[in-house]
Design a protein around this motif. Structure first.
Motif, short mmCIF file in Angstrom:
data_model
loop_
_atom_site.label_atom_id
_atom_site.label_comp_id
_atom_site.label_asym_id
_atom_site.label_seq_id
_atom_site.Cartn_x
_atom_site.Cartn_y
_atom_site.Cartn_z
N ILE A 113 -3.18 -3.95 -7.38
CA ILE A 113 -2.50 -3.01 -8.28
C ILE A 113 -1.65 -3.80 -9.26
CG2 ILE A 113 -1.03 -0.96 -8.41
CD1 ILE A 113 -1.97 -0.42 -5.48
N PRO A 133 1.40 -5.36 -5.40
CA PRO A 133 0.74 -4.87 -4.19
C PRO A 133 -0.79 -4.91 -4.31
CG PRO A 133 1.64 -3.03 -5.46
CD PRO A 133 1.98 -4.29 -6.22
N CYS A 134 -1.46 -5.04 -3.17
CA CYS A 134 -2.92 -4.97 -3.14
C CYS A 134 -3.31 -4.11 -1.94
CB CYS A 134 -3.52 -6.37 -3.02
SG CYS A 134 -5.33 -6.37 -3.08
N ALA A 135 -3.98 -2.98 -2.22
CA ALA A 135 -4.43 -2.09 -1.15
C ALA A 135 -5.77 -2.57 -0.62
CB ALA A 135 -4.54 -0.67 -1.68
N LEU A 162 -1.71 -4.18 1.81
CA LEU A 162 -1.41 -2.97 2.57
C LEU A 162 -2.73 -2.35 3.00
CD1 LEU A 162 1.58 -1.47 2.71
CD2 LEU A 162 0.23 0.34 1.63
N GLN B 197 5.42 2.06 -3.20
CA GLN B 197 4.96 0.79 -2.63
C GLN B 197 3.64 0.38 -3.31
OE1 GLN B 197 4.39 1.30 1.55
NE2 GLN B 197 4.82 -0.83 2.06
N LEU B 198 2.78 1.35 -3.55
CA LEU B 198 1.48 1.08 -4.17
C LEU B 198 1.50 1.46 -5.65
CD1 LEU B 198 -1.13 2.12 -1.44
CD2 LEU B 198 -0.56 -0.18 -2.26
N SER B 199 2.45 0.91 -6.37
CA SER B 199 2.50 1.19 -7.81
C SER B 199 2.55 -0.10 -8.59
CB SER B 199 3.73 2.04 -8.12
OG SER B 199 4.91 1.29 -7.92
N GLY B 200 2.12 -0.03 -9.82
CA GLY B 200 2.05 -1.21 -10.66
C GLY B 200 2.81 -1.02 -11.96
N PRO B 201 2.48 -1.84 -12.96
CA PRO B 201 3.21 -1.78 -14.23
C PRO B 201 3.06 -0.42 -14.95
CG PRO B 201 1.37 -3.36 -14.33
CD PRO B 201 1.50 -2.93 -12.91
#
Lengths: 298, 298
Positions: A113, A133-135, A162, B197-201
């Protein structure tokens, strides 16, 4: 995204050799110039036949067909992963193909991400993977050792991994990424010539995502339509509650207006607090962008 | 904003002397250090008595009361302007005060549309006035010569000025600024721990405005509630149309889904085109932030 991963992998030595595959010679030349690959080819077979790890940095709707093309070319034990923004449709489709062809390869879905509204190899240097983060998706069919190796790969690039199911991934990303993109496109669509003339950095930020790749986002909204509808309904509901507060605020001087003002303050203050808790550090300019105080003066 | 204007005015020589007024000693010291003022004071009378132009860089709800305090302190012919984000309530209120006190001063409403989500003197160096728009309000009571002088002042700072009525100003800004801020606060409010937590720019940009000053924005939404309701209704309507398209997209494989996909593509493509026409240049990083290509590699 492929270029950014290649650059990062070469920089930290996460791969012995990074071999890029692209469908245009110009892309290959740019990838070489940027140092995103050790070598690159337009021949898919050459690109994947000796690979331990194949990373498909492709629009989500292309992933199953490319996996199908790649399967007979891979040697035994190859791990395939991707970088797609939706998972609930893609992961089962790929797992089904692997089972159907009895291919001796493993698939683990990934979604780093990070990224920029721009796409293509030109944007590779702007993608910040470190700290992002990388899912990774996990299903009943996921091979534990392969999952571990893909996980280690992203961690070597500095990403925070994650684990979650493809369905959970799509539900979470609908909220954190797909809805925000939709809102930006819709906000851009309702601007007028005059409002664009009288706009500042606020609007510019809020519509930046409307500069994203249209075909890629049509795919994402198509693949994750149900989850996007779900969070869109929730967002519209929240906006309608705010609309009620604003209606009360128009009745200047009434007790309703005074309590509406307090309610509006609380809504904004709650969001501000959540914003600062998550983004306070990121809102400061990165160290590399800080210039001498004197040059910041207008 | 006051600090940014002081810096810019001193830099281009748009004022013989920039005298700052602040209510904290620390602000005065920082303004001096930043070169935002020639001198500064906590005494309002000292600050305005010799001024040709008084610029009230204050929250909108404070402007009328400060004007009332300032009126008896100004010498004849002083021009007063402001930097507020709403005009339809403030401008008539100020004009009424001037008429009521038979004060020999002139008022022209200004709104330099620049700035940062951060506020205070610390953010002064980040506000980019050059090339930014500045709205000036014009009413039946506006003095032509004073309007001209205020217009020349903002132009000297490199701003693109635009004349419009207080009501038109508020209608346009509801669309280009107030609604975008509201959307950012609402989007931040609906995020979960996991989605953050799972967010980006993308999300980071879309909620940046939720880091804005809460009291200032409560004021702005209160003062411009009717116009914000108007554009909010329009936006919700647009989102509901998109929701219908998304609902059709969930019915994978039907003819309805195929035509919905085309419709989604057109909505996004139209927004993308409008985005690039207006913001294509601005989306490139400013020259001062460009670093050596090598250092952009991860």
């Amino acid at each position: 995204m492929g270029g950014a991963i290649g650059m990062a992998a070469r920089k930290v030595g996460a791969a012995t050799r990074v071999l890029g595959v692209a469908d245009h010679l110009a892309t290959i030349e740019k990838a070489r110039l940027l140092g995103a690959v050790d070598d690159a080819t337009m021949d898919l077979r050459e690109g994947v036949r000796d690979a331990d790890l194949v990373i498909l940095a492709l629009p989500v709707c292309m992933i199953p067909e490319v996996v199908q093309a790649v399967l007979p070319m891979c040697r035994e034990g190859t791990i395939i992963t991707d970088t797609g923004s939706t998972k609930a449709a893609v992961v089962p489709a790929v797992e089904k193909l692997i089972a159907q062809f009895k291919a001796p390869v493993y698939f683990v879905g990934s979604h780093p991400i990070a990224g920029s509204a721009k796409s293509g190899i030109e944007a590779a240097g702007e993608v910040q993977l470190v700290g992002a983060p990388c899912a990774l998706t996990s299903t009943a069919n996921t091979d534990g050792e392969s999952y571990h190796r893909v996980d280690e790969f992203w961690k070597a690039l500095g990403m925070k991994t994650l684990r979650l199911s493809p369905e959970d991934h799509d539900a979470v990303l609908a909220r954190s990424s797909h809805l925000p993109h939709l809102l930006a496109f819709a906000l851009m669509g309702m601007q007028t010539e005059r409002s664009l003339q009288l706009s500042g950095p606020g609007l510019c930020d809020m519509v930046r995502l409307a500069g994203s790749d249209v075909r890629m986002w049509t795919d994402i909204f198509t693949q994750n339509a149900a989850e996007v509808v779900h969070v869109l309904k929730e967002y519209i509901h929240d906006l309608q509650e705010i609309e009620t507060v604003l209606e009360l605020l128009t009745r200047t001087g009434t007790p309703g207006a005074e309590s509406a003002r307090e309610r509006m303050f609380r809504v904004l203050a709650d969001a501000r607090q959540r914003h600062d808790k998550r983004f306070a550090e990121e809102s400061a300019p990165p160290a590399s962008h800080q210039s001498d105080p004197d040059t910041q003066v207008l």
